[in-house]
Design a protein around this motif. Sequence first.
Motif, PDB file in Angstrom:
ATOM      1  N   LEU A 130       0.809  -1.212   0.000  1.00  0.00           N
ATOM      2  CA  LEU A 130       0.000   0.000   0.000  1.00  0.00           C
ATOM      3  C   LEU A 130       0.849   1.272   0.000  1.00  0.00           C
ATOM      4  CD1 LEU A 130      -2.766  -1.063   2.541  1.00  0.00           C
ATOM      5  CD2 LEU A 130      -2.869  -1.102   0.042  1.00  0.00           C
ATOM      6  N   TYR A 131       2.157   1.117   0.215  1.00  0.00           N
ATOM      7  CA  TYR A 131       3.068   2.259   0.274  1.00  0.00           C
ATOM      8  C   TYR A 131       4.154   2.120  -0.786  1.00  0.00           C
ATOM      9  CZ  TYR A 131       1.047   3.148   4.898  1.00  0.00           C
ATOM     10  OH  TYR A 131       0.186   3.417   5.932  1.00  0.00           O
ATOM     11  N   GLN A 132       4.707   3.239  -1.174  1.00  0.00           N
ATOM     12  CA  GLN A 132       5.864   3.221  -2.048  1.00  0.00           C
ATOM     13  C   GLN A 132       7.051   2.622  -1.293  1.00  0.00           C
ATOM     14  OE1 GLN A 132       5.808   3.844  -5.154  1.00  0.00           O
ATOM     15  NE2 GLN A 132       3.927   4.992  -5.454  1.00  0.00           N
ATOM     16  N   PRO A 133       7.910   1.840  -1.974  1.00  0.00           N
ATOM     17  CA  PRO A 133       9.006   1.163  -1.278  1.00  0.00           C
ATOM     18  C   PRO A 133       9.886   2.092  -0.451  1.00  0.00           C
ATOM     19  CG  PRO A 133       8.762   0.255  -3.472  1.00  0.00           C
ATOM     20  CD  PRO A 133       7.821   1.424  -3.394  1.00  0.00           C
ATOM     21  N   PHE A 167     -15.100  -5.902  -1.642  1.00  0.00           N
ATOM     22  CA  PHE A 167     -14.334  -6.368  -0.497  1.00  0.00           C
ATOM     23  C   PHE A 167     -13.350  -5.276  -0.090  1.00  0.00           C
ATOM     24  CE2 PHE A 167     -11.553  -7.429  -3.994  1.00  0.00           C
ATOM     25  CZ  PHE A 167     -10.265  -7.218  -3.501  1.00  0.00           C
ATOM     26  N   GLU A 168     -12.915  -5.345   1.159  1.00  0.00           N
ATOM     27  CA  GLU A 168     -11.972  -4.347   1.647  1.00  0.00           C
ATOM     28  C   GLU A 168     -11.179  -4.891   2.817  1.00  0.00           C
ATOM     29  OE1 GLU A 168     -12.975  -0.216   1.500  1.00  0.00           O
ATOM     30  OE2 GLU A 168     -12.424   0.067   3.599  1.00  0.00           O
ATOM     31  N   PHE A 169      -9.891  -4.612   2.817  1.00  0.00           N
ATOM     32  CA  PHE A 169      -8.970  -4.909   3.909  1.00  0.00           C
ATOM     33  C   PHE A 169      -8.705  -3.603   4.643  1.00  0.00           C
ATOM     34  CE2 PHE A 169      -4.556  -4.508   5.269  1.00  0.00           C
ATOM     35  CZ  PHE A 169      -4.274  -5.688   5.951  1.00  0.00           C
ATOM     36  N   VAL A 178      -5.365   2.400   7.332  1.00  0.00           N
ATOM     37  CA  VAL A 178      -5.134   2.257   5.895  1.00  0.00           C
ATOM     38  C   VAL A 178      -6.060   1.184   5.354  1.00  0.00           C
ATOM     39  CG1 VAL A 178      -2.770   3.105   5.842  1.00  0.00           C
ATOM     40  CG2 VAL A 178      -3.191   0.692   6.316  1.00  0.00           C
ATOM     41  N   ARG A 179      -6.323   1.262   4.044  1.00  0.00           N
ATOM     42  CA  ARG A 179      -7.323   0.393   3.432  1.00  0.00           C
ATOM     43  C   ARG A 179      -6.844  -0.131   2.083  1.00  0.00           C
ATOM     44  NH1 ARG A 179     -12.054   1.854   6.190  1.00  0.00           N
ATOM     45  NH2 ARG A 179     -11.852   3.816   7.324  1.00  0.00           N
ATOM     46  N   CYS A 180      -7.393  -1.257   1.700  1.00  0.00           N
ATOM     47  CA  CYS A 180      -7.177  -1.830   0.374  1.00  0.00           C
ATOM     48  C   CYS A 180      -8.513  -2.392  -0.097  1.00  0.00           C
ATOM     49  CB  CYS A 180      -6.125  -2.944   0.445  1.00  0.00           C
ATOM     50  SG  CYS A 180      -5.925  -3.872  -1.083  1.00  0.00           S
ATOM     51  N   PRO A 193     -12.007   6.925   4.179  1.00  0.00           N
ATOM     52  CA  PRO A 193     -11.137   7.861   4.894  1.00  0.00           C
ATOM     53  C   PRO A 193      -9.947   7.144   5.525  1.00  0.00           C
ATOM     54  CG  PRO A 193     -13.149   7.456   6.139  1.00  0.00           C
ATOM     55  CD  PRO A 193     -13.351   6.830   4.795  1.00  0.00           C
ATOM     56  N   ILE A 194      -8.803   7.803   5.534  1.00  0.00           N
ATOM     57  CA  ILE A 194      -7.617   7.232   6.159  1.00  0.00           C
ATOM     58  C   ILE A 194      -7.058   8.216   7.176  1.00  0.00           C
ATOM     59  CG2 ILE A 194      -7.027   5.793   4.179  1.00  0.00           C
ATOM     60  CD1 ILE A 194      -4.790   7.841   3.529  1.00  0.00           C
ATOM     61  N   PHE A 195      -6.175   7.709   8.020  1.00  0.00           N
ATOM     62  CA  PHE A 195      -5.538   8.532   9.045  1.00  0.00           C
ATOM     63  C   PHE A 195      -4.071   8.153   9.132  1.00  0.00           C
ATOM     64  CE2 PHE A 195      -3.802   9.436  13.147  1.00  0.00           C
ATOM     65  CZ  PHE A 195      -4.300  10.681  13.462  1.00  0.00           C
ATOM     66  N   TYR A 196      -3.207   9.171   9.310  1.00  0.00           N
ATOM     67  CA  TYR A 196      -1.813   8.891   9.632  1.00  0.00           C
ATOM     68  C   TYR A 196      -1.301   9.960  10.584  1.00  0.00           C
ATOM     69  CZ  TYR A 196      -0.760  12.260   5.798  1.00  0.00           C
ATOM     70  OH  TYR A 196      -0.698  13.365   4.973  1.00  0.00           O
ATOM     71  N   GLY A 197      -0.315   9.613  11.375  1.00  0.00           N
ATOM     72  CA  GLY A 197       0.236  10.549  12.334  1.00  0.00           C
ATOM     73  C   GLY A 197       1.551  10.040  12.884  1.00  0.00           C
TER      74      GLY A 197
END
Length: 357
Positions: A130-133, A167-169, A178-180, A193-197
């Motif tokens: 889900l993230y860039q390397p 479907f969703e992870f 985070v979601r997929c 919606p996502i959250f990061y901190g």
Amino acid sequence: MNSWLSCCDDYDSQSINRRRFLQRTGKLAFLGGAAIAGSPLILPSGISRGSEPIASSSAPTSESLVKLLYEALSPGQREKVCFAWDHQDSKRGLLRTRIANNWDITDQYINDDFYSDDQRALIRAVFESLYQPEWHAKIDQQLDDDAGGFGEQNSIAIFGEPGSEHFEFVLTGRHMTVRCDGNSTEHMAFGGPIFYGHAADGFDEGPTHPGNVFWPQAVEANKLYQALDGKQQQLALVKQGLPREQRVGFQGAEGKFQGIPLTEFSSDQKERVQEVLRKLVEPYRQNDRDEVIACLNQQGGLDACHLAFFQEGDIGKDGVWDNWRLEGPSFVWHFRGSPHVHVWVNVANDAGVKLNA
């Protein structure tokens, strides 16, 4: 930590080899992007490092890894972490769309005995994909600082059956949601919606936010503020009233947005807005970047957005604004940097999508 394996030293070599394979194949190519304010925003399909492509097109997708994980779960495990697409929690409502700054979507942490080594490897592979390397080490640093490492305070849930129409992870924890979703969540970027901190240097980080992996986003936004003329800065700076950070529901085209409309910007200033947007989406896989841009285009592009900087919460009273917000009819990116970083993201192509926070 640079590798998730450093938090665990009791895996046999066969498990480690399987895990490393999954990690390698789960990584996506680093893809660059450019955004043009006031016109369709397009992120190019990919770039290469030198003459060699960075990743093979045959690499597993995030969604195919979720399907492998689902199939690897026993019936007893599925009872605990797998739910119907529209599962309603008695206390938290529609669980799939829930968002908070610190929460457990299920009771089973990834590093608990509930999961096998190979299942944890698959969860980690989904997470990395889900993230860039180049962001893996940064996200692991955030997890180390905030939660003792990947999986220590993270839980997952799967909604619907992977490979089906919907479907969703979802992976949650302190300072992370985070979601997929395989594009099965209608209208939404990131699957919802996502959250990061990050609290890199304690709860009260101070004005320079030492070691905070997300603070460079605010640095880029403040460069933009400094590029505004005096009148524009007056329009952009909100001197009284800081919105609740959780208030990231959509206002629609008729909303009353704080700050300065981006239509007030010159072409050079709009290019700086593009740099801010690129910085915001930089950590994420290309598919999610593309969804953000597509949703933004459908609601009028950056020209439909406002940018606000908030005087309240200015750590150190130094005029480097710790709290700021980029918002449009169905686009909210709220950066709260005081006393440490919380970022709430809600992006869709339809302002009628409701928030469950």
